[in-house]
Structures are given as structure tokens and as C-alpha cells.
Design a protein around this motif. Structure first.
Motif, PDB file in Angstrom:
ATOM      1  N   LYS A 161       0.829  -1.214   0.000  1.00 48.82           N
ATOM      2  CA  LYS A 161       0.000   0.000   0.000  1.00 48.82           C
ATOM      3  C   LYS A 161       0.857   1.255   0.000  1.00 48.82           C
ATOM      4  CE  LYS A 161      -0.562  -0.383   5.030  1.00 48.82           C
ATOM      5  NZ  LYS A 161      -1.548  -0.591   6.118  1.00 48.82           N
ATOM      6  N   TYR A 162       2.158   1.099   0.327  1.00 43.70           N
ATOM      7  CA  TYR A 162       3.076   2.236   0.288  1.00 43.70           C
ATOM      8  C   TYR A 162       3.967   2.222  -0.956  1.00 43.70           C
ATOM      9  CZ  TYR A 162       1.835   1.948   5.239  1.00 43.70           C
ATOM     10  OH  TYR A 162       1.144   1.849   6.411  1.00 43.70           O
ATOM     11  N   ASN A 163       4.480   1.024  -1.326  1.00 46.59           N
ATOM     12  CA  ASN A 163       5.446   0.975  -2.426  1.00 46.59           C
ATOM     13  C   ASN A 163       4.841   0.566  -3.757  1.00 46.59           C
ATOM     14  OD1 ASN A 163       5.352  -1.963  -2.457  1.00 46.59           O
ATOM     15  ND2 ASN A 163       6.697  -1.944  -0.679  1.00 46.59           N
ATOM     16  N   GLY A 164       3.623  -0.002  -3.769  1.00 40.39           N
ATOM     17  CA  GLY A 164       2.982  -0.383  -5.019  1.00 40.39           C
ATOM     18  C   GLY A 164       3.711  -1.471  -5.770  1.00 40.39           C
ATOM     19  N   LYS A 165       4.498  -2.300  -5.066  1.00 39.54           N
ATOM     20  CA  LYS A 165       5.283  -3.344  -5.728  1.00 39.54           C
ATOM     21  C   LYS A 165       5.123  -4.713  -5.078  1.00 39.54           C
ATOM     22  CE  LYS A 165       8.844  -0.125  -7.353  1.00 39.54           C
ATOM     23  NZ  LYS A 165      10.286   0.234  -7.299  1.00 39.54           N
ATOM     24  N   THR A 166       4.274  -4.814  -4.075  1.00 37.47           N
ATOM     25  CA  THR A 166       4.044  -6.099  -3.418  1.00 37.47           C
ATOM     26  C   THR A 166       2.542  -6.314  -3.236  1.00 37.47           C
ATOM     27  OG1 THR A 166       4.221  -5.103  -1.202  1.00 37.47           O
ATOM     28  CG2 THR A 166       6.223  -6.017  -2.159  1.00 37.47           C
ATOM     29  N   VAL A 167       2.156  -7.586  -3.216  1.00 42.47           N
ATOM     30  CA  VAL A 167       0.757  -7.946  -3.000  1.00 42.47           C
ATOM     31  C   VAL A 167       0.602  -8.513  -1.595  1.00 42.47           C
ATOM     32  CG1 VAL A 167       0.374  -8.414  -5.438  1.00 42.47           C
ATOM     33  CG2 VAL A 167       1.048 -10.284  -3.917  1.00 42.47           C
ATOM     34  N   ASN A 168      -0.626  -8.604  -1.155  1.00 39.33           N
ATOM     35  CA  ASN A 168      -0.930  -9.186   0.146  1.00 39.33           C
ATOM     36  C   ASN A 168      -1.994 -10.259  -0.056  1.00 39.33           C
ATOM     37  OD1 ASN A 168      -0.872  -9.492   2.978  1.00 39.33           O
ATOM     38  ND2 ASN A 168      -2.686  -8.218   3.188  1.00 39.33           N
ATOM     39  N   ALA A 169      -1.827 -11.418   0.574  1.00 39.50           N
ATOM     40  CA  ALA A 169      -2.802 -12.493   0.443  1.00 39.50           C
ATOM     41  C   ALA A 169      -3.019 -13.150   1.799  1.00 39.50           C
ATOM     42  CB  ALA A 169      -2.333 -13.529  -0.573  1.00 39.50           C
ATOM     43  N   GLU A 170      -4.272 -13.299   2.177  1.00 41.43           N
ATOM     44  CA  GLU A 170      -4.627 -14.006   3.395  1.00 41.43           C
ATOM     45  C   GLU A 170      -5.192 -15.376   3.040  1.00 41.43           C
ATOM     46  OE1 GLU A 170      -7.306 -11.403   5.458  1.00 41.43           O
ATOM     47  OE2 GLU A 170      -5.696 -10.059   6.128  1.00 41.43           O
ATOM     48  N   MET A 171      -5.281 -16.244   4.034  1.00 38.87           N
ATOM     49  CA  MET A 171      -5.732 -17.612   3.789  1.00 38.87           C
ATOM     50  C   MET A 171      -7.101 -17.640   3.118  1.00 38.87           C
ATOM     51  SD  MET A 171      -5.124 -20.789   3.895  1.00 38.87           S
ATOM     52  CE  MET A 171      -3.613 -20.788   4.879  1.00 38.87           C
ATOM     53  N   LEU A 172      -8.006 -16.775   3.547  1.00 35.70           N
ATOM     54  CA  LEU A 172      -9.346 -16.741   2.964  1.00 35.70           C
ATOM     55  C   LEU A 172      -9.286 -16.367   1.486  1.00 35.70           C
ATOM     56  CD1 LEU A 172     -12.334 -17.125   3.583  1.00 35.70           C
ATOM     57  CD2 LEU A 172     -12.471 -14.694   4.163  1.00 35.70           C
ATOM     58  N   ASP A 173      -8.384 -15.449   1.121  1.00 35.53           N
ATOM     59  CA  ASP A 173      -8.213 -15.075  -0.282  1.00 35.53           C
ATOM     60  C   ASP A 173      -7.765 -16.272  -1.111  1.00 35.53           C
ATOM     61  OD1 ASP A 173      -8.762 -12.362   0.297  1.00 35.53           O
ATOM     62  OD2 ASP A 173      -6.680 -12.047   0.900  1.00 35.53           O
ATOM     63  N   VAL A 174      -6.788 -17.010  -0.594  1.00 34.67           N
ATOM     64  CA  VAL A 174      -6.258 -18.171  -1.317  1.00 34.67           C
ATOM     65  C   VAL A 174      -7.351 -19.213  -1.532  1.00 34.67           C
ATOM     66  CG1 VAL A 174      -4.561 -20.039  -1.248  1.00 34.67           C
ATOM     67  CG2 VAL A 174      -3.944 -17.762  -0.415  1.00 34.67           C
ATOM     68  N   ILE A 175      -8.139 -19.458  -0.506  1.00 35.87           N
ATOM     69  CA  ILE A 175      -9.210 -20.447  -0.606  1.00 35.87           C
ATOM     70  C   ILE A 175     -10.237 -20.019  -1.657  1.00 35.87           C
ATOM     71  CG2 ILE A 175     -11.133 -21.526   0.638  1.00 35.87           C
ATOM     72  CD1 ILE A 175      -9.401 -21.211   3.189  1.00 35.87           C
ATOM     73  N   ASN A 176     -10.621 -18.742  -1.625  1.00 31.11           N
ATOM     74  CA  ASN A 176     -11.602 -18.240  -2.600  1.00 31.11           C
ATOM     75  C   ASN A 176     -11.075 -18.330  -4.026  1.00 31.11           C
ATOM     76  OD1 ASN A 176     -13.525 -17.642  -0.654  1.00 31.11           O
ATOM     77  ND2 ASN A 176     -12.820 -15.541  -0.376  1.00 31.11           N
ATOM     78  N   GLN A 177      -9.788 -18.050  -4.207  1.00 27.34           N
ATOM     79  CA  GLN A 177      -9.194 -18.116  -5.544  1.00 27.34           C
ATOM     80  C   GLN A 177      -9.075 -19.551  -6.032  1.00 27.34           C
ATOM     81  OE1 GLN A 177      -5.662 -16.067  -4.489  1.00 27.34           O
ATOM     82  NE2 GLN A 177      -6.685 -14.076  -4.389  1.00 27.34           N
ATOM     83  N   LEU A 178      -8.814 -20.471  -5.129  1.00 26.59           N
ATOM     84  CA  LEU A 178      -8.712 -21.875  -5.510  1.00 26.59           C
ATOM     85  C   LEU A 178     -10.063 -22.448  -5.915  1.00 26.59           C
ATOM     86  CD1 LEU A 178      -6.254 -23.335  -2.839  1.00 26.59           C
ATOM     87  CD2 LEU A 178      -5.919 -23.362  -5.311  1.00 26.59           C
ATOM     88  N   ARG A 179     -11.108 -22.004  -5.240  1.00 26.76           N
ATOM     89  CA  ARG A 179     -12.430 -22.590  -5.438  1.00 26.76           C
ATOM     90  C   ARG A 179     -13.360 -21.735  -6.279  1.00 26.76           C
ATOM     91  NH1 ARG A 179     -13.721 -24.896   0.693  1.00 26.76           N
ATOM     92  NH2 ARG A 179     -12.007 -26.416   0.754  1.00 26.76           N
ATOM     93  N   GLY A 180     -12.946 -20.500  -6.597  1.00 32.85           N
ATOM     94  CA  GLY A 180     -13.827 -19.586  -7.312  1.00 32.85           C
ATOM     95  C   GLY A 180     -13.884 -19.860  -8.802  1.00 32.85           C
ATOM     96  N   GLU A 181     -14.935 -19.388  -9.419  1.00 33.99           N
ATOM     97  CA  GLU A 181     -15.100 -19.501 -10.869  1.00 33.99           C
ATOM     98  C   GLU A 181     -14.235 -18.446 -11.561  1.00 33.99           C
ATOM     99  OE1 GLU A 181     -16.719 -21.620 -12.577  1.00 33.99           O
ATOM    100  OE2 GLU A 181     -18.105 -22.613 -11.226  1.00 33.99           O
ATOM    101  N   GLY A 182     -13.369 -18.898 -12.452  1.00 35.37           N
ATOM    102  CA  GLY A 182     -12.569 -17.968 -13.256  1.00 35.37           C
ATOM    103  C   GLY A 182     -11.555 -17.178 -12.474  1.00 35.37           C
ATOM    104  N   SER A 183     -10.766 -17.836 -11.626  1.00 37.87           N
ATOM    105  CA  SER A 183      -9.726 -17.141 -10.877  1.00 37.87           C
ATOM    106  C   SER A 183      -8.585 -18.104 -10.582  1.00 37.87           C
ATOM    107  CB  SER A 183     -10.273 -16.561  -9.562  1.00 37.87           C
ATOM    108  OG  SER A 183     -10.741 -17.590  -8.717  1.00 37.87           O
TER     109      SER A 183
END
Length: 376
Positions: A161-183
Motif C-alpha cells: 500500500k506504500y510501495n505499489g510493488k508487493t501484493v498481500n494475500a490471506e488464507m481466505l483469499d487463497v481459498i476463494n481463488q482456488l475454489r472460485g469460478e474464473g480465478s
């Protein structure tokens, strides 16, 4: 009188029961390992767990110990820590899960499944990938000889959020991306550099397996395309001025799938605010309206380039939809998705992506050089 006596006795019994439970809880807590961070590596058909554990009862409360265990699964390796401690791990305090690169290449599902099922695991645990081994990351010591703690490692990824060069991912995000449609999932990458931990781009997954990595510029493009960019800097060399440093502000992205043509097309429009943080201008030279327009155009072109490079690396070369383009299609045209969703990799490869970036510079009064400013 008898009723009053019975009521008093009942109150005393309840109070004693409560106090005894409290003592029992304290005893139980002393038999638990307070886990701050977990690292999982995979090598030679075996998992290795590295855990940062809070030092309970020490004078210095801000210390951790590092424990390790090995097993046939991630959970088996974590449970093996009890062989040397006799204490059961408590994961409700865990801030961080670091996956070694070999573990990410093997697949996320084998590791994150434990954190999905285990009732003590928290869905907001930060998940990262080590550009090497998780053991190396969690065993890093600073100049003072203390470990770089899990919370400090997590902050490296959150600094996007300060440098604009790194992402942040939490466990819930990973689960949603693994199980979501088109992600597809993505994770921040960190690596050990001597006695500190540094961000090292973004891990891109296809399914649950590591496919490739985005560098810092491509990560900036990813943040722009997904509307997650909140800040950072961009430096351009401008012929009329010299080197100009822009301070980026929050960006907004709008993605419109066009499904009524062949091939599928995505029209992507991004608006990003910015201000001039520094400019190597000749003393006395001012930025006029035309120069501002030129700077906005040049900045927009640079940001567009970073977006296009992220799309090429993520989708065109590796068929990984970390941008959620498929989810946009699924939401806007369910019928199209029903017909083409099963073949989404091929659909992505053939799709056209049109990116426009509008950069808007904030003008803070009359523009003067630092030399002029200091001489007044």
C-alpha cells in the motif's frame, strides 16, 4: 433463612467452580506452543515444518524460538514438533504461513487444507511464498542476533500500500481463488538477503501449482488491473525536464468483458492519481500547463506498459487468471461462461485485452524548483 443459606452456598460453589476453571485454563495454556509463524518445505517426499514460537515466561516478551519437525504431510510435520517439546501447538495466534518454493510447485492444496479444516486456524493468516526455503526465511536473524519475527515478515507483504510493488494475500483469499469460478491464486514472494527479508515479486499459480513469478513492474501492473494499487512511486526520464519522480495515489480499474464478438475482448480502463514528488529541473524553470499534460501522457503510457506486461506474463504465457477476468465474464454473462468456462485457458489465450490508463496529476499551486524555493 434456609433459602437464603442455600442461595449463598450455591453462589460460593459457582464461584469456586469458575476459579478452578481459570486455574485449569492457565495450566493448559502453559502446555501449549503459541505459534507466531509456520513455514512448510517439501523435499525428498517429505514435509518439513519450521515454526516460530513465542517465548512464554521470559523477561523479554518480544522473543521467539524456532522449532522444526518432519513428516509425511504438512500436518504430520507440524505435529512432529511435539516430539521435542511435549506441548501441543496453538495456531489461533499464528500470523503467517510461508510456503517454500518446492512446496508451492508441488501444490497448495496439500498444505492449506489443514488450515481450512483446523478449527483453531484463523482465516486472516498471511500467506507468502519463499523464493527458496521457508526454513531460511523463518530462521533469518537480524544484526542484534534476534530472529526476524513473523509479524515483521508479514509487514513486508503488506507494505504494497506504500510501495505499489508487493501484493498481500490471506488464507481466505487463497481459498476463494482456488475454489472460485474464473480465478487463479497468487502469493507475495519474499526472500532472505543477508540479515533481512525482502519482497521479491508475486507468485502466480495455475490451479494450485506454482506456474511463474511476476517481477516488481509486472506486480505494479497487476495491482493496477485489479484496482488494488494504493500508492508507490514511478520515475521517468523526461527530455524537457530530466528525471521526474511521481508519487502514485489510489487507482480505480473498470473491466468490461465483450462477449458478443469473436474473439472475446476485455476493455480495461484505469484511472490513477499522482503528484510530482521530485523533478530535476533547471533552476528558474516552471512547469506550465502543456508540460503537465505531457507528464500525464508519459506516466499513463508507462503504467499501461506495466499492465500489458503483467497480462502477457500471467495469461498469454502461463494461462493463469490471477486478474479474475474469468470471474468478470461469469458475473456479466453467465450463459457465455456456461458454454466456455470449462475451456477457459484457451479462451484466455485467444482473448484481446485493450488497456487505457488515464493519469491525473495533482497541481499544488504554482510549480517552482527546489532551488527557487530555498532562495526566497
Amino acid at each position: 433463612m434456609k433459602k437464603r443459606f442455600c442461595a449463598v452456598c450455591l453462589f460460593i460453589c459457582l464461584l469456586c467452580s469458575f476459579l478452578l476453571q481459570g486455574c485449569h485454563y492457565q495450566v493448559q495454556l502453559s502446555q501449549r506452543l503459541l505459534i507466531q509463524g509456520v513455514g512448510i518445505d517439501y523435499e525428498n517426499d517429505s514435509y518439513k515444518a519450521t515454526m516460530q514460537v513465542s517465548q512464554v515466561g521470559e523477561k523479554d516478551d518480544d522473543t521467539v524460538a524456532v522449532l522444526q519437525g518432519e513428516g509425511k504431510s504438512a500436518m504430520d510435520a507440524m505435529n512432529a514438533v511435539t516430539l521435542s517439546t511435549g506441548k501441543k501447538p496453538l495456531y489461533s495466534h499464528s500470523l503467517l504461513l510461508v510456503l517454500g518454493k518446492s512446496c508451492a510447485q508441488r501444490g497448495l492444496s496439500d498444505t492449506v487444507d489443514f488450515f481450512i479444516r483446523y478449527p483453531e486456524a484463523h482465516p486472516t493468516v498471511n500467506v507468502l511464498m519463499a523464493n527458496g526455503t521457508a526454513e531460511g526465511v523463518l530462521n533469518t536473524k537480524k544484526e542484534d542476533g534476534k530472529y526476524v519475527q513473523a509479524r515483521e515478515i508479514a509487514e513486508v507483504a503488506k507494505a504494497g500500500k506504500y510501495n505499489g510493488k508487493t501484493v498481500n494475500a490471506e488464507m481466505l483469499d487463497v481459498i476463494n481463488q482456488l475454489r472460485g469460478e474464473g480465478s487463479s491464486p497468487y502469493l507475495p514472494v519474499v526472500q532472505k538477503q543477508e540479515k533481512e527479508i525482502m519482497a521479491a515479486g508475486t507468485a502466480v499459480f495455475q490451479g494450485d501449482k506454482l506456474k511463474t513469478q511476476l517481477d516488481e513492474k509486472e506486480t505494479r501492473g497487476f495491482l493496477l488491473l485489479t484496482g488494488r494499487l494504493e500508492g508507490g512511486t514511478e520515475v521517468l526520464s523526461v527530455p524537457e525536464i530530466g528525471k521526474v519522480t511521481f508519487e502514485l495515489e489510489k487507482a480505480d480499474a473498470k473491466i468490461e468483458p465483450v462477449t458478443d464478438g469473436d474473439p472475446l475482448r476485455f476493455d480495461i480502463s484505469i484511472q490513477c492519481g499522482a503528484s510530482i514528488a521530485a523533478a530535476d529541473m533547471v533552476s528558474g524553470k516552471k512547469l506550465d500547463f502543456q508540460m503537465y499534460q505531457n507528464l500525464e501522457k508519459l506516466l499513463g503510457q508507462r503504467l499501461k506498459q506495466e499492465c500489458e506486461e503483467a497480462i502477457i506474463t500471467g495469461i498469454k504465457k502461463n494461462s493463469s487468471d490471477i486478474f479474475n477476468f474469468g470471474r468478470h465474464v461469469y458475473q456479466s454473462d453467465p450463459e457465455y461462461w456456461r458454454m466456455h468456462g470449462e475451456n477457459w485457458k484457451q479462451e484466455m489465450a485467444n482473448a484481446k485485452f485493450t488497456v487505457t490508463v488515464e493519469a491525473k496529476l495533482r497541481r499544488g499551486g504554482q510549480e517552482i524548483t527546489g532551488l527557487e524555493s530555498g532562495s526566497r
